[in-house]
Write an enzyme that holds these catalytic residues in place. Structure first.
Site, PDB file in Angstrom:
ATOM      1  CE  LYS A 116       2.304 -10.574  -2.965  1.00 42.96           C
ATOM      2  NZ  LYS A 116       1.308 -11.485  -3.389  1.00 42.96           N
ATOM      3  CD  GLU A 200       6.077  -9.786   4.094  1.00 46.29           C
ATOM      4  OE1 GLU A 200       6.978  -9.370   3.350  1.00 46.29           O
ATOM      5  OE2 GLU A 200       4.890  -9.424   3.974  1.00 46.29           O
ATOM      6  CG  ASN A 235      -5.286 -12.749   2.897  1.00 47.24           C
ATOM      7  OD1 ASN A 235      -5.175 -11.938   3.816  1.00 47.24           O
ATOM      8  ND2 ASN A 235      -4.868 -13.983   2.980  1.00 47.24           N
ATOM      9  CD  GLU A 275      -2.030  -4.260  -2.978  1.00 44.14           C
ATOM     10  OE1 GLU A 275      -3.184  -4.260  -3.450  1.00 44.14           O
ATOM     11  OE2 GLU A 275      -1.464  -5.297  -2.571  1.00 44.14           O
ATOM     12  CD  GLU A 289       0.620  -7.417  -4.361  1.00 49.36           C
ATOM     13  OE1 GLU A 289       1.183  -8.140  -5.200  1.00 49.36           O
ATOM     14  OE2 GLU A 289      -0.570  -7.538  -4.054  1.00 49.36           O
ATOM     15  CG  ASN A 291      -1.465  -4.815  -7.211  1.00 54.22           C
ATOM     16  OD1 ASN A 291      -0.771  -5.830  -7.205  1.00 54.22           O
ATOM     17  ND2 ASN A 291      -2.354  -4.574  -6.279  1.00 54.22           N
ATOM     18  CG  PHE A 349     -19.379 -14.794   2.529  1.00 60.09           C
ATOM     19  CD1 PHE A 349     -19.882 -13.560   2.168  1.00 60.09           C
ATOM     20  CD2 PHE A 349     -19.133 -15.037   3.873  1.00 60.09           C
ATOM     21  CE1 PHE A 349     -20.123 -12.583   3.115  1.00 60.09           C
ATOM     22  CE2 PHE A 349     -19.375 -14.070   4.831  1.00 60.09           C
ATOM     23  CZ  PHE A 349     -19.869 -12.843   4.446  1.00 60.09           C
TER      24      PHE A 349
END
Ligand code: ADP
Ligand code: ADP
Ligand code: MG
Length: 667
Positions: A116, A200, A235, A275, A289, A291, A349
């Site tokens: 990253k 960040e 996420n 992304e 990032e 992919n 979940f």
């Protein structure tokens, strides 16, 4: 074109790649582990090669075994799918040296984007807007604090090697940075064997919007619009759509051109995704990032552009020039994908594992005003195991606009029927109908915001209850009569039964039903005026479709031995149908007392104990972490339900546990 390729993957993505290869006349080889020996991908491929034990580290991640399978079968190239070896530059380089084709980008691009922090630097140099923050690695908590203050809170602390939503924390103040920085460092070390961390700015009202790019080996590169993937849990993406409700044509063009600039900077020569995080506040967007592989959610792009991305990957890997020009790329309608996960939405979940006793996906093709596409890699009777990730299928729907695509999605979910394991379909269905999601005003915090207490199911409307009661009574009466007509059975004495009690939760409904010859019925529920039901339901069908009082409905039902389980949109209800006499008995039956489990820590699923975080005799507070159990690549922190003192510890790190196994006992 290649005449034979090998797919170094499993499940739905292996099946997805096979479908395009068949269409193009390319033979396929799949590799498989013990757990996948009878999988759908193995059945569909022209050839298959066994490569070892179920854990990925013994099979899908072992480069030597995959290369040996290529040699053995004479495949010319490897499609890696996603996950596993797909973003491994060492593997890509090795294939190049061994003269095996690679249906993915060049190793340099994978390497440059694999990290990253270095990809962020590259992006900034290519003129791509990046998230404001520190462009370097951070050594210790003291430095982390200084940098967090410089950037200004809130900030995001990230593992440079992170992926799959792991190794990420948000900090709103010094205290959270102090806690979060070492935590991310430790998690990154454990999950990726690499503890480099950077910080960040945390973008407010963040939306995840990504651009699909496609490049060839001749310097051409185009973008195929965006996908919005803001509906995430921890996420991880759950629902994706294309286009994004946020973007206007100018922003789309800007994002697309920046994505292409970055791709060109690394001579990108395959399908890939750039992304971005976009702010719902000001439509600013920032690079996250890249992919360097096919993405799980690629079908929504295919649905709105008409481009088969796997076909394009094969063509450019074979050194063909891209035939599609930027100006050819259009947006036709709207597409939505949901990831059907093996997890229990009602129990926070939790992963769910087991055999698919029933698996009836909705039919592909036209549905209502739109289209249905199913990407799945399982069949009825298959096992969902703890070894791989929990995604069992993807449902994709298309419509001429967003509302149509969402409506059709809800319709298709109503037709999706799974038994044997828990699935998140009721949850996805609830989201499809939820007001804020419908409005398009979403952020990555949507699930947290709208379902703060988790998912409790959707309360049925009066009309839905009536539809369920009537459909259950109809099916039950139908089967009762049919049983009476089957030769050799003792016919019930007298006229067929017409009065039933349908039990919904705690409520008993007295039902009188009169079925005519042609699937028409008059059904009186309690004291109301009779309802008229028309249906062509037949035994063996898990779906009851019909018209009740002039309104169409579709309900699926299951598991007749335990009553009728009806699921419609986010509503899940169980109905028992019985005679008034049995219903009377029911009411008088004492409730079975539940075992007291308050002093036990029980494994909620089969898995592997990663750590035991309490010791004998230790006093544990309510909510305190007791141990971590890993299943399906998810680490589940098991917490104490009440405070207590540890009396016995039955498992240790490294042990496998079964569902409901008692791991820890409190005094
Ligand atoms: P996407 O952005 O395409 O959703 P994800 O990060 O969710 O990407 O990962 C894509 C797929 O690859 C998922 O099925 C995920 O479980 C799997 N995956 C991600 N990282 C790994 C890994 N290191 N090893 C194996 N599979 C992985
Ligand atoms: P991964 O490799 O796990 O996919 P990403 O860097 O893509 O990690 O981030 C995962 C998710 O976290 C994104 O989809 C986005 O929702 C959120 N996210 C990442 N960075 C930021 C940021 N700076 N501000 C707000 N949200 C972010
Ligand atoms: Mg990401």
């Amino acid at each position: 074109m290649f005449s034979k390729i090998l797919i170094a993957n499993r499940g739905e993505i292996a099946v997805r790649v096979i479908k395009t290869c068949r269409r193009m006349g390319i033979k396929t080889v799949v590799v498989y582990s013990d757990a996948d020996a009878n999988s759908m991908a193995v059945e569909m491929a022209d050839e298959s090669v066994y490569i070892g034990g179920s854990p990925a580290a013994q099979s899908y991640l072992v480069q030597d075994k995959i290369i040996a399978a290529v040699r053995q079968t004479g495949a010319e190239a490897i499609h890696p799918g996603f996950g596993f070896l797909s973003e491994n530059p060492v593997f890509a380089k090795r294939l190049e040296a061994e003269k095996i084709g690679w249906i993915g980008p060049n190793a340099f691009a994978i390497d440059a984007m694999g990290d990253k922090i270095s990809s962020k630097k590259l992006a900034a140099e290519a003129g791509v807007s990046t998230v404001p923050g520190h462009m370097g690695l951070i050594e210790d908590t003291k430095e982390a604090l200084k940098i967090s203050r410089e950037i200004g809170y809130p900030v995001m602390i990230k593992a440079s090697a992170g992926g799959g939503g792991k190794g990420i924390r948000v900090a709103y103040n010094d205290k959270e940075t102090e806690e979060g920085f070492p935590a991310v460092k430790a998690e990154a070390k454990a999950a990726f064997g690499d503890d480099r961390v950077f910080i960040e700015k945390f973008i407010l009202e963040p939306r995840h919007i990504e651009i699909q790019v496609l490049g060839d080996k001749h310097g051409n590169c185009i973008y195929l619009n965006e996908r919005e993937c803001s509906i995430q849990r921890r996420n991880q993406k759950v629902i994706e759509e294309a286009p994004s409700p946020l973007l206007d044509p100018e922003t789309r063009k800007k994002m697309g051109e920046q994505a292409v600039a970055l791709a060109k900077a690394v001579k990108y020569d395959s399908a890939g995704t750039v992304e971005f995080v976009a702010s719902g506040k000001d439509k600013g967007f920032y690079f996250l990032e890249m992919n360097t592989r096919l993405q799980v959610e690629h079908p929504v792009t295919e649905m709105i552009t008409g481009v088969d991305l796997v076909e394009q990957m094969l063509r450019v890997a074979y050194s063909e020039k891209l035939k599609i020009k930027q100006s050819d790329v259009k947006i036709n309608g709207w597409a939505v994908e949901s990831r059907v996960y093996a997890e229990d939405p009602y129990r926070n979940f939790l992963p769910s594992i087991g055999r698919l006793k029933r698996f009836h996906p909705p039919a592909e093709g036209k549905l209502g005003e739109g289209e249905v596409r199913m990407d799945s890699g399982v069949r009825e009777g298959d096992e969902i195991s703890m070894f791989y990730d929990p995604m069992i299928a993807k449902l994709i729907t298309w419509g001429k606009d967003r509302d149509t695509a969402l409506d059709v999605h809800g319709e298709a979910l109503d037709r999706f029927h799974i038994e044997g394991i828990q699935d998140n379909i009721p949850f996805i269905a609830a989201v499809m109908d939820e007001k804020r999601f419908r409005s398009g005003n979403i952020t990555t915090a949507y699930i947290k915001d709208e379902f703060p207490e988790g998912f409790q199911g959707v309360a049925p409307t009066k009309m839905q209850e009536t539809q369920l009661v009537c459909a259950a009574a109809y099916v039950h009466t139908f089967c009762d009569r049919r049983a009476g007509r089957i030769s050799g059975r003792v016919a019930p004495a007298g006229a067929p039964r017409q009065d039933w009690v349908v039990i919904l939760g705690d409520t008993h409904h007295n039902v009188t039903i009169d079925i005519s010859e042609h699937g028409e019925a008059q059904i009186a529920v309690d004291t109301g005026k009779p309802h008229s039901l028309v249906t062509n339901w037949q035994p063996g069908n898990h779906l009851v479709e019909g018209v009740l009082d002039g309104k169409p409905f579709a309900v699926k039902f299951a598991d007749r031995t335990e009553g009728y389980l009806f699921r419609h949109r986010g509503v899940a209800l169980r109905a028992l149908v019985c005679t008034p006499f049995v219903a009377g008995l029911h009411e008088r039956l004492p409730e079975k007392p539940k075992a007291d489990t308050s002093k036990l820590i029980i494994s909620p699923m089969p898995g592997l104990v990663v750590s035991m975080d309490v010791a004998l005799g230790q006093d544990v507070q309510e909510g305190e972490a007791v141990c971590i159990v890993e299943a399906m690549k998810m680490q589940n922190i098991i917490r104490a339900g009440a405070k207590g003192t540890v009396k016995a510890i039955n498992v240790k790190a490294g042990d496998s546990v079964a569902a409901d196994e008692i791991m820890v006992e409190f005094a």
